[in-house]
Design a protein around this motif. Structure first.
Motif, PDB file in Angstrom:
ATOM      1  N   TYR A 220     -14.690 -57.317  33.562  1.00 37.05           N
ATOM      2  CA  TYR A 220     -14.121 -58.071  32.447  1.00 37.05           C
ATOM      3  C   TYR A 220     -13.141 -59.120  32.960  1.00 37.05           C
ATOM      4  CZ  TYR A 220     -10.941 -59.042  28.540  1.00 37.05           C
ATOM      5  OH  TYR A 220     -10.140 -59.666  27.615  1.00 37.05           O
ATOM      6  N   ASP A 221     -12.262 -58.721  33.860  1.00 33.67           N
ATOM      7  CA  ASP A 221     -11.255 -59.644  34.393  1.00 33.67           C
ATOM      8  C   ASP A 221     -11.907 -60.787  35.159  1.00 33.67           C
ATOM      9  OD1 ASP A 221      -8.371 -60.277  35.107  1.00 33.67           O
ATOM     10  OD2 ASP A 221      -9.231 -60.036  37.101  1.00 33.67           O
ATOM     11  N   VAL A 222     -12.912 -60.476  35.973  1.00 37.60           N
ATOM     12  CA  VAL A 222     -13.576 -61.504  36.775  1.00 37.60           C
ATOM     13  C   VAL A 222     -14.383 -62.453  35.903  1.00 37.60           C
ATOM     14  CG1 VAL A 222     -15.409 -61.909  38.471  1.00 37.60           C
ATOM     15  CG2 VAL A 222     -13.648 -60.191  38.921  1.00 37.60           C
ATOM     16  N   THR A 223     -15.266 -61.908  35.072  1.00 42.97           N
ATOM     17  CA  THR A 223     -16.211 -62.751  34.347  1.00 42.97           C
ATOM     18  C   THR A 223     -15.628 -63.463  33.136  1.00 42.97           C
ATOM     19  OG1 THR A 223     -16.982 -60.871  33.003  1.00 42.97           O
ATOM     20  CG2 THR A 223     -18.163 -61.323  35.060  1.00 42.97           C
TER      21      THR A 223
ATOM     22  N   GLU B 116     -12.094 -60.333  42.581  1.00 36.88           N
ATOM     23  CA  GLU B 116     -11.944 -58.996  43.135  1.00 36.88           C
ATOM     24  C   GLU B 116     -11.382 -59.088  44.544  1.00 36.88           C
ATOM     25  OE1 GLU B 116     -15.986 -57.764  42.911  1.00 36.88           O
ATOM     26  OE2 GLU B 116     -16.567 -58.696  44.807  1.00 36.88           O
ATOM     27  N   ARG B 117     -10.727 -58.048  44.999  1.00 34.35           N
ATOM     28  CA  ARG B 117     -10.176 -58.049  46.346  1.00 34.35           C
ATOM     29  C   ARG B 117     -11.306 -58.023  47.379  1.00 34.35           C
ATOM     30  NH1 ARG B 117      -4.523 -54.741  46.173  1.00 34.35           N
ATOM     31  NH2 ARG B 117      -4.059 -55.066  43.958  1.00 34.35           N
TER      32      ARG B 117
ATOM     33  N   ARG C 108     -22.070 -72.213  50.724  1.00 33.73           N
ATOM     34  CA  ARG C 108     -21.702 -70.790  50.664  1.00 33.73           C
ATOM     35  C   ARG C 108     -21.297 -70.462  49.229  1.00 33.73           C
ATOM     36  NH1 ARG C 108     -16.496 -68.338  51.337  1.00 33.73           N
ATOM     37  NH2 ARG C 108     -15.722 -70.279  52.251  1.00 33.73           N
ATOM     38  N   TYR C 109     -22.193 -69.832  48.511  1.00 38.01           N
ATOM     39  CA  TYR C 109     -21.875 -69.367  47.162  1.00 38.01           C
ATOM     40  C   TYR C 109     -21.147 -68.033  47.315  1.00 38.01           C
ATOM     41  CZ  TYR C 109     -24.728 -72.972  44.959  1.00 38.01           C
ATOM     42  OH  TYR C 109     -25.233 -74.186  44.524  1.00 38.01           O
ATOM     43  N   CYS C 110     -19.842 -68.069  47.196  1.00 39.12           N
ATOM     44  CA  CYS C 110     -18.994 -66.892  47.394  1.00 39.12           C
ATOM     45  C   CYS C 110     -18.792 -66.212  46.042  1.00 39.12           C
ATOM     46  CB  CYS C 110     -17.664 -67.339  47.999  1.00 39.12           C
ATOM     47  SG  CYS C 110     -16.600 -65.988  48.523  1.00 39.12           S
ATOM     48  N   MET C 111     -19.503 -65.128  45.822  1.00 38.54           N
ATOM     49  CA  MET C 111     -19.535 -64.488  44.521  1.00 38.54           C
ATOM     50  C   MET C 111     -18.698 -63.210  44.467  1.00 38.54           C
ATOM     51  SD  MET C 111     -21.532 -66.515  42.735  1.00 38.54           S
ATOM     52  CE  MET C 111     -20.618 -67.808  43.593  1.00 38.54           C
ATOM     53  N   ASN C 112     -18.458 -62.720  43.275  1.00 41.85           N
ATOM     54  CA  ASN C 112     -17.785 -61.442  43.065  1.00 41.85           C
ATOM     55  C   ASN C 112     -18.835 -60.377  42.768  1.00 41.85           C
ATOM     56  OD1 ASN C 112     -14.636 -61.915  42.722  1.00 41.85           O
ATOM     57  ND2 ASN C 112     -15.671 -63.641  41.749  1.00 41.85           N
TER      58      ASN C 112
END
Length: 209
Positions: A98-101, A107-108, A195-199
């Protein structure tokens, strides 16, 4: 997009390509980036994502490329945009997702469940199940976040300017539900150099049968 020196101070910096092992210098930079992410975690949690939309309505239907869970391209479809209240998203998602999206959190590093995943499969948006990445383009960036050199279909994501933290980056979101997924940088491997840096918290992994 920031230059390489600015990226080293960002939350999601210091990725090494999959073609070589990180040097001692790169390793230290990566560790520093991870520490920076931890230090700024509480700030990022409550910080709204400042973006410049590219003239696209956030209420109308969207055109996507659909994929089966086996990773097979089904074709182009136009579907309703997924729109829910904040309360509905909060009920549907885990606290970190919820917080990320929905609030552009991060996220850490090294805590997500897919950053070191090597299985073959499809990565779908955790909010609406839109196909966004394939394991075919995933690589080890050394950052602690799942990284890809291209999305499964450009039509399935949206890239906007993110001006938080006093810098301009490129944020990546799901086209179908506007979920924040991560950021894209220009220090990735061939053939795209991206570089697609995803969560991990923004995605649901579906292993190929």
């Amino acid at each position: 997009m920031t230059d390489h020196r600015q990226e080293q101070s960002d939350l999601q910096m210091t990725g090494a390509t999959h073609t070589q092992r990180p040097s001692r210098r790169a390793f230290l930079a990566t560790a520093a980036g991870a520490c920076g992410a931890a230090a700024l975690w509480s700030l990022h949690k409550s910080s709204p994502l400042a973006v410049e939309a590219k003239g696209e309505s956030n209420t109308g239907p969207v055109t996507l490329i659909q994929f089966s869970d086996a990773g097979k391209k089904i074709g182009k479809v136009t579907v309703p945009r997924v729109v829910k209240t904040d309360a509905e998203w909060k009920q549907q998602l885990s606290p970190i997702s919820y917080d990320v999206t929905r609030h552009a959190g991060t996220e850490r590093a090294y805590t997500g469940n897919t950053w070191d995943l090597h299985d073959k499969g499809l990565f779908r948006c955790i909010c609406c199940d839109n196909a966004i990445f394939s394991s075919d383009t995933k690589f080890d960036s050394g950052t602690g976040w799942p990284s890809f050199w291209m999305p499964i279909a450009k039509e399935n994501i949206v890239e906007n300017t993110d001006s938080t933290f006093g810098m301009d980056r490129t944020a990546v979101s799901c086209r179908q539900c506007d979920a924040h997924l991560g950021h894209v940088f220009d220090d990735g491997p061939r053939p795209t150099g991206l570089r697609y840096c995803m969560n991990s918290a923004a995605m649901r992994f579906v292993k190929f049968a």
